[in-house]
Write a protein that holds these residues in place. Structure first.
Motif, short mmCIF file in Angstrom:
data_model
loop_
_atom_site.label_atom_id
_atom_site.label_comp_id
_atom_site.label_asym_id
_atom_site.label_seq_id
_atom_site.Cartn_x
_atom_site.Cartn_y
_atom_site.Cartn_z
N ALA A 296 0.84 -1.08 -0.03
CA ALA A 296 -0.07 -0.03 -0.03
C ALA A 296 0.81 1.19 0.13
CB ALA A 296 -1.09 -0.01 1.24
N TYR B 121 -4.75 5.91 -0.99
CA TYR B 121 -4.34 4.78 -0.13
C TYR B 121 -4.98 3.78 0.50
CZ TYR B 121 -1.43 2.69 3.71
OH TYR B 121 -0.72 1.85 4.59
N SER B 122 -4.67 2.59 0.15
CA SER B 122 -5.71 1.31 0.44
C SER B 122 -4.82 0.16 0.89
CB SER B 122 -6.51 0.98 -0.51
OG SER B 122 -7.33 -0.25 -0.29
N GLU B 123 -4.97 -0.65 2.03
CA GLU B 123 -4.54 -1.67 2.43
C GLU B 123 -5.28 -2.96 1.89
OE1 GLU B 123 -3.27 -1.69 6.45
OE2 GLU B 123 -1.99 0.16 6.14
N LEU C 141 -5.96 -2.69 -4.08
CA LEU C 141 -4.65 -2.50 -4.77
C LEU C 141 -4.32 -3.13 -6.12
CD1 LEU C 141 -2.76 -3.29 -1.52
CD2 LEU C 141 -2.72 -1.21 -2.79
#
Lengths: 182, 454, 246
Positions: free
Chosen positions: B163, B174-176, B181
């Motif tokens: 990320a 932003y991303s987990e 993703l």
């Protein structure tokens, strides 16, 4: 006399011992267990319907059809939009199957006249039209039958588990694959 | 004392990374066992047959390569022979310049052979922009990292790290979340697929009989890189050959089963040459690079069985050393048990012979190998060769041990002195042992005394 | 009619694990064998062989061949799968002659050669003891095709409960000189095995290889854990009940 240096091809061949390619024993393998195509295909995330589901599936969406898929549907009186301008803009790609493989839940699609390789790859949804008599039991059968052309054996949707082993569908290829029985 | 490379790397590895590598390896080992034992009627027979087929190919490599060249050429494929990495890089560049004289984007499918010859850096130095399209390799590329596993390149990374990288590269918010993703990567790479004129891939199997090449993958990037372009360049080690189409089912099942626990990967792509005049799309040119880069030398030597390898990665997944140290510890694109043999075999014992010591010789690799490569035996032979070449220096004085072990009276005397060992000065062996273990002690009776008193 | 066999003690047993040798003799005798012990034996040569010093290995191995495999041809029994593997798989690699020497791991010999499927053998009273055991199957068993002979015997002892544990087939991390030249990796692999065994609820770790035992015991002692480590043949001997007076 000037001696030309050996080409790479010559160097590699010179470094390999002579042998014959004749007389190779046949491959002996007891093989893999057989399954029911639909069971395996569904377990791989595939979806199954019949040709009468086609119109609902593509309603309001841009499509790209192979020529023979188009003909097959038209012969059943199904209304079809024309292919969109670019295959990259299509929401649904539609092809026929050449073969279905029961052993692995695989749909075999081959290149040829009126077939776009990208039709089963670029649009996020791939719809395959198939007949039940196209099913063959084993991978061996399928490979032997389709040696002539470039082809792809599709076993489920596009997927990856690169990020922490978490499965994600539709990374580059279609995230949704529909098999519609003709 | 200088530590062996793999040990030194492992000592600096974060527990987080070890945990990532370990859990992925355990899961993949389990998946392999399940699918192979569920589906193959006789797993052992399948492995034995696959090993035999590969040995046959290696015995007949010369005529089979020539047969492949003829058959592939008849399909319209251009076959190029390259004796080493330098030659392969130059040839690939030449082909790229024919398509794009001013340079341009090259989409790349995952290929260990192209990593082996350091192709990406070379292309960049010469006006081309190689873009890795396999999700894991894409992450590796944006991080200026290297893959840590030949099949699953980023098992050493977790979602937070990925990320952060994606956010840094401005690929999206932003991303987990893995799905998010992956979609960011998909969107970014889509443009490259659409516009690139050149695609480079590896080859999983090449068939001598028909001249077809076979590529397996799950994501679809491999198909896109080799189909939506004008020129497809496929790089293969010369050992990746099979004689006949009828050999394929066994190998496709063993590869998918051993690598990812699948029956088959999502896409098995059979390429029978470039686009034909009656076909609608596909590359107008297909080139196959037959890469030697040391393989003919390995073929003639003691380690030739390593050339059976189909790059499934099962040996990496099961190896206790790989799990603790991770792939980067080996300092080579081929890591784990495969790398411990192939890396020194290709690049020379002087450079990489010490990798042979990074093993407890447990034999788990040989047990899972689909083509039954006798890796432990080859590691032992490498150790012998490396010791004689002075590349490996032992921590334990074996000559003295041998002198003692060939004189029974001296041996028995030495045993009596053993309890003194804990007072002896610490050499490297003792230091290594006592770092985390108590020294062994004599517990219970002495056998010889007991025997003599009967 | 008693079957004559030679005992290969192994260097580790000679040095640290005398009780294992004693247990092996008692077990073989209970199985109807007459045990011969040649006092001149030392080592099979595996340690230098694994390290790559094959000249040293040949020296030691030659001594072993002379001491145990010449003269009266008897099956050679050893409480070590790795030593049996050295003789059967390693010797053909370091010697040009095609020697296939009759060397057997003790459990392998009991089950495959003598046909004993449960312990104690028929005619022997069993000494029962409730014991929760985790069996660590040493890696070199792979080299000689050991399957579950050791567990078969151990698990059949009245009162012994063999407990499964995670990643049981993984190496313990010993690997001979590997334990000294890759100490951190070796220790981490061993500690993982110990953690998995602890999680199973076992009180005892049994194994057929003294290298593994020495390594696991060393880790356990450093960590101050309450786990007993024992060679499985010692448990077989304990099940026979009689104690031999020293």
């Amino acid at each position: 006399m000037v001696e030309l240096p050996m080409t790479d091809r010559e160097k590699i061949l010179a470094a390999l011992p002579d042998a014959t390619a004749e007389g190779l024993p046949p491959t002996e393998w007891t093989g893999a267990r057989s399954h029911v195509f639909a069971d395996v295909f569904l377990a791989l995330g595939g979806k199954i319907g019949t040709v009468s589901d086609f119109s609902d599936l593509v309603a309001g969406r841009s499509v790209w059809l192979d020529d023979d898929a188009r003909q097959e549907l038209q012969s059943r009186g199904i209304e079809l939009p024309s292919n969109c301008d670019s295959i990259w803009d299509a929401a649904v790609g539609v092809t026929l199957a050449q073969l279905l493989v029961a052993e692995t839940g695989t749909i075999a699609v081959a290149a040829g006249p009126g077939h776009w390789r990208l039709a089963s790859l670029v649009p996020p949804v791939h719809v395959v039209l198939a007949r039940r008599d196209q099913e063959v039991p084993s991978l061996s059968d399928a490979i032997a039958a389709l040696t002539d052309r470039t082809s792809v054996f599709i076993s489920g949707t596009s997927r990856t588990a690169d990020i922490e082993g978490v499965m994600v569908r539709g990374v580059h290829g279609p995230g949704e694959v529909w098999l519609l029985w003709l | 004392m200088k530590r062996p490379k793999v040990e030194a790397f492992a000592r600096n590895l974060s527990p987080e990374t070890t945990a990532s590598v370990r859990s992925a390896s355990v899961q993949k080992t389990k998946a392999r066992k399940e699918i192979l034992w569920d589906d193959l009627k006789d797993v052992e027979a399948a492995r034995t047959e696959a090993a035999r087929i590969k040995d046959d190919v290696l015995d007949r490599l010369k005529p089979l390569l020539l047969q492949f060249e003829t058959a592939a050429t008849a399909l319209g494929v251009q076959v190029h022979w390259c004796v080493d990495g330098e030659s392969a890089r130059a040839k690939i560049l030449e082909i790229c310049r024919q398509t794009e004289p001013q340079g341009g984007v090259v989409v790349k499918a995952k290929s260990m052979a192209t990593e082996e010859i350091h192709l990406n850096d070379y292309l960049e130095e010469h006006g081309f922009t190689p873009v890795e399209t396999d999700l894991g390799e894409f992450v590796v590329q944006v991080d200026h990292d290297t893959p840590s596993h030949i099949v699953t390149p980023i098992i050493h990374k977790n979602r937070r790290q990925i990320a952060a990288s994606f956010a840094r590269e401005d690929l999206g918010p932003y991303s987990e979340v893995p799905e998010e993703l992956a979609m960011q990567a998909r969107l970014h790479l889509r443009q490259k697929f659409e516009s690139a004129k050149i695609g480079i891939s590896g080859v999983n199997f090449a068939i001598a009989e028909t001249g077809r090449i076979v590529l397996v993958e799950n994501e679809g990037n491999n198909r896109l890189s080799t189909t939506a372009v004008e020129t497809h360049i496929a790089v293969m080690g010369i050992e990746k050959l099979l004689a006949r189409e009828s050999d394929l089912p066994l190998f496709l099942r063993l590869l998918a089963g051993s690598a990812t626990g699948q029956r088959l990967t999502s896409y098995t792509h059979f390429i029978a040459g470039p686009r034909r005049s009656d076909e609608e799309d596909g590359p107008r040119e297909v080139h196959v690079i037959l890469l030697d880069n040391g393989r003919t030398r390995v073929l003639a030597g003691k380690y030739r069985e390593i050339l059976r390898c189909i790059r499934c990665g099962a040996c990496l997944n099961v190896c206790p050393v790989y799990r603790q140290a991770s792939g980067h510890a080996y300092g080579h694109v081929y890591s784990g048990p495969l790398g411990a043999v192939l890396a020194p075999a290709l690049e020379g014992i002087e450079k990489l012979g010490e990798l042979a010591k990074a093993s407890s010789l447990c034999g788990a690799c040989e047990e899972v190998c689909p083509v039954k490569i006798p890796i432990p035996r080859m590691l032992l032979e490498l150790r012998d060769e490396a010791t004689q070449a002075g590349v490996i220096k032992e921590v334990i004085p074996w000559k003295a041990f041998a002198a003692g072990a060939t004189q029974p009276a001296g041996w028995r005397m030495g045993l009596k002195l053993l309890p003194m060992a804990k007072f002896a000065p610490g050499g490297p062996a003792k230091q290594g042992w006592t770092e985390s273990r108590e020294l062994p002690e004599i517990e219970g009776r002495n056998f010889r005394k007991w025997w003599n008193s009967r | 009619m008693a079957r004559r066999v030679r005992l290969m003690l192994t260097c580790l047993c000679d040095a640290y694990f005398g009780e294992v040798g004693i247990a092996t003799v008692r077990v073989l005798e209970a199985a109807g064998c007459e045990v011969v012990f040649d006092a001149n034996q030392t080592c099979c040569g595996q340690p230098p062989f694994n390290s790559g010093d094959w000249p040293a290995a040949r020296q030691v191995a030659n001594h072993c061949r002379q001491t145990l495999f010449s003269g009266e041809q008897l099956p050679v029994i050893t409480p070590s799968g790795s030593c049996a593997a050295m003789v059967r798989e390693g010797y053909p690699l370091i010697f040009a002659d095609d020697s296939h020497l009759p060397c057997f791991e003790v459990g392998e010999f009991l089950v495959k050669e003598l046909g004993i499927q449960s312990w104690p053998p028929e005619g022997h009273p069993a000494k029962q003891k409730e014991l929760k055991v985790a069996f660590h199957r040493a890696c070199h068993g792979r080299g000689i095709g050991l399957k579950d002979e050791q567990e078969t015997l151990l698990g059949s002892i009245p009162g012994v409960q063999l407990l499964p544990f995670e990643q049981a087939e993984q190496c313990c991390g010993f690997g001979g000189a590997f334990s000294a030249n890759h100490p951190m990796i070796s220790a981490q692999v061993g500690l993982e095995k110990i953690r998995n065994i602890q999680a199973s609820g076992a009180e005892v770790i049994a194994s057929g290889d003294m290298g593994c035992l020495m390594h696991l015991r060393g880790l356990i002692q450093r960590q101050n854990l309450a786990l007993r480590t024992v060679h499985y043949v010692e448990l077989l001997a304990e099940a026979l009940g009689q104690e031999v007076a020293v």
